[in-house]
Design an enzyme around this catalytic site. Structure first.
Site, PDB file in Angstrom:
ATOM      1  N   TRP A  37       0.898  -1.241   0.006  1.00 13.08           N
ATOM      2  CA  TRP A  37       0.015   0.070  -0.278  1.00 13.08           C
ATOM      3  C   TRP A  37       0.944   1.152  -0.113  1.00 13.08           C
ATOM      4  O   TRP A  37       1.901   1.458   0.915  1.00 13.08           O
ATOM      5  CB  TRP A  37      -0.856  -0.179   1.300  1.00 13.08           C
ATOM      6  N   LYS A  89      -6.971  -7.019  -4.623  1.00 14.81           N
ATOM      7  CA  LYS A  89      -8.544  -6.511  -4.142  1.00 14.81           C
ATOM      8  C   LYS A  89      -9.249  -5.918  -5.172  1.00 14.81           C
ATOM      9  O   LYS A  89      -8.693  -5.160  -6.127  1.00 14.81           O
ATOM     10  CB  LYS A  89      -8.153  -5.785  -2.893  1.00 14.81           C
ATOM     11  N   HIS A 140     -12.288  -5.030  -1.223  1.00 17.23           N
ATOM     12  CA  HIS A 140     -11.467  -4.075  -0.621  1.00 17.23           C
ATOM     13  C   HIS A 140     -12.164  -3.256   0.639  1.00 17.23           C
ATOM     14  O   HIS A 140     -11.625  -3.037   1.501  1.00 17.23           O
ATOM     15  CB  HIS A 140     -10.789  -3.150  -1.549  1.00 17.23           C
ATOM     16  N   GLN A 147      -9.415  -9.077   5.951  1.00 16.54           N
ATOM     17  CA  GLN A 147      -8.248  -8.030   6.233  1.00 16.54           C
ATOM     18  C   GLN A 147      -8.683  -6.791   6.755  1.00 16.54           C
ATOM     19  O   GLN A 147      -9.276  -6.080   6.163  1.00 16.54           O
ATOM     20  CB  GLN A 147      -7.315  -7.802   4.807  1.00 16.54           C
ATOM     21  N   SER A 187      -1.502  -2.583   8.571  1.00 12.32           N
ATOM     22  CA  SER A 187      -1.258  -1.411   9.211  1.00 12.32           C
ATOM     23  C   SER A 187      -0.589  -2.032  10.798  1.00 12.32           C
ATOM     24  O   SER A 187      -1.307  -1.297  11.640  1.00 12.32           O
ATOM     25  CB  SER A 187      -2.227  -0.416   9.526  1.00 12.32           C
ATOM     26  N   LEU A 215       1.618  -1.678  12.323  1.00 15.10           N
ATOM     27  CA  LEU A 215       2.363  -0.608  13.263  1.00 15.10           C
ATOM     28  C   LEU A 215       1.511   0.790  13.420  1.00 15.10           C
ATOM     29  O   LEU A 215       1.815   1.802  13.618  1.00 15.10           O
ATOM     30  CB  LEU A 215       3.786  -0.224  12.572  1.00 15.10           C
ATOM     31  N   ARG A 253      14.707  -2.607   7.457  1.00 19.50           N
ATOM     32  CA  ARG A 253      13.325  -2.860   8.066  1.00 19.50           C
ATOM     33  C   ARG A 253      12.714  -4.265   7.632  1.00 19.50           C
ATOM     34  O   ARG A 253      11.861  -4.641   8.618  1.00 19.50           O
ATOM     35  CB  ARG A 253      12.341  -1.633   7.828  1.00 19.50           C
ATOM     36  N   ASN A 260      11.359  -6.496  10.279  1.00 25.78           N
ATOM     37  CA  ASN A 260      10.078  -6.945  10.769  1.00 25.78           C
ATOM     38  C   ASN A 260       9.634  -8.501  10.475  1.00 25.78           C
ATOM     39  O   ASN A 260       8.962  -9.070  11.164  1.00 25.78           O
ATOM     40  CB  ASN A 260       9.148  -6.326   9.650  1.00 25.78           C
TER      41      ASN A 260
END
Length: 271
Positions: free
Chosen positions: A24, A78, A109, A169, A196, A198, A244, A248
């Site tokens: 995204w 989606k 979506h 989701q 998301s 985080l 990252r 992660n």
């Protein structure tokens, strides 16, 4: 077993890696191509995209160029939220298949168009779902599901669906685990996916999370992703920074029951 190779199964037996890589807000072209290429190199085998992101073609190109057999990579896309007719859904599925070639999971979506959040589209969602069910029955989609659906939307969809959604989701992170919809999904075998995890970065400055993370010798990002996984959800962190991506995925540790309860009780930092 590494977190990157851990999977969970949908009710139809299809396995989905529990740690995915989100795209995204990653622009089409070199940004998406490079990010997905690096994620696959790191070891991610679950890529999440959407027609609305506009980057399906770059995702597909990165997968094709990776040298990894396509059947070893789980791809989610989606149908755009504003499409609420059968014919629009049929066309959207075709366009996504043309770009991606293989789709492991396709989602609606959102239950409403983004410019009309909260409006009732029960009939439209049923029409879109019918088109998805037909594509699923033809073997064009390995699994089908929804995104951003709350209990009321799921209940309405189940009233006409022949196939119960395999996944939902939703926005999910410490302080926003959506207990009601998560429980509803668990009772019906619907896998919850956490986008998301985080809170789009809002958690990274949390002193409460930092204090807990420090006890485990981990970062706030790692703690948040591990929390999602221990709640039984699939985690979909997004980053374009290679270091990252590695961070992660380095979440092979266990949060204590006491700390999980503490994280459950935190306030949502985005409210």
């Amino acid at each position: 077993m590494s977190t990157l190779t851990t999977t969970t199964a949908f009710t139809n037996g299809v396995e989905i890696p529990t740690l995915g890589f989100g795209t995204w807000q990653v622009p089409d072209g070199p940004a998406t191509y490079d990010a997905v290429t690096e994620a696959l190199r790191v070891g991610y085998r679950h890529i999440d995209t959407a027609r609305a992101y506009g980057n399906e073609a770059s995702v597909a190109r990165a997968i094709a160029d990776s040298g990894i057999p396509s059947e070893e990579i789980f791809v989610t896309t989606k149908i755009p939220a504003q499409l609420k007719t059968y014919d629009e859904a049929v066309e959207s599925i075709r366009l996504s298949l043309d770009k991606l070639g293989r789709i492991d999971l396709m989602l609606i979506h959102a239950p409403w168009p983004w410019d009309a959040i909260g409006t009732d589209h029960t009939e439209g969602n049923a029409e879109v779902w019918r088109a998805m069910e037909e594509a699923y029955e033809r073997g064009e989609l390995r699994a089908i599901g929804v995104s951003n659906f709350e209990v009321e939307h799921l209940t309405a969809l189940l009233g006409t669906a022949k196939v119960t959604p395999h996944a939902n989701q939703i926005r999910f992170f410490p302080g926003h685990a959506q207990a009601g919809v998560s429980s509803f999904c668990a009772d019906r075998g619907i896998v919850v996916e956490a986008y998301s995890p985080l809170a789009t970065g809002a958690l990274l400055g949390s002193r409460e999370l930092a204090a807990v993370a420090e006890r485990y010798g981990r970062t706030v990002a790692q703690l948040s992703i591990r929390y999602v996984l221990q709640k039984g959800a699939v985690a979909l962190p997004k980053t374009t920074t290679p270091s990252r991506m590695v961070e992660n995925a380095d979440v092979d540790f266990e949060i204590s029951a006491t700390d999980m309860a503490y994280l459950d009780g935190l306030a949502d930092p985005t409210v």
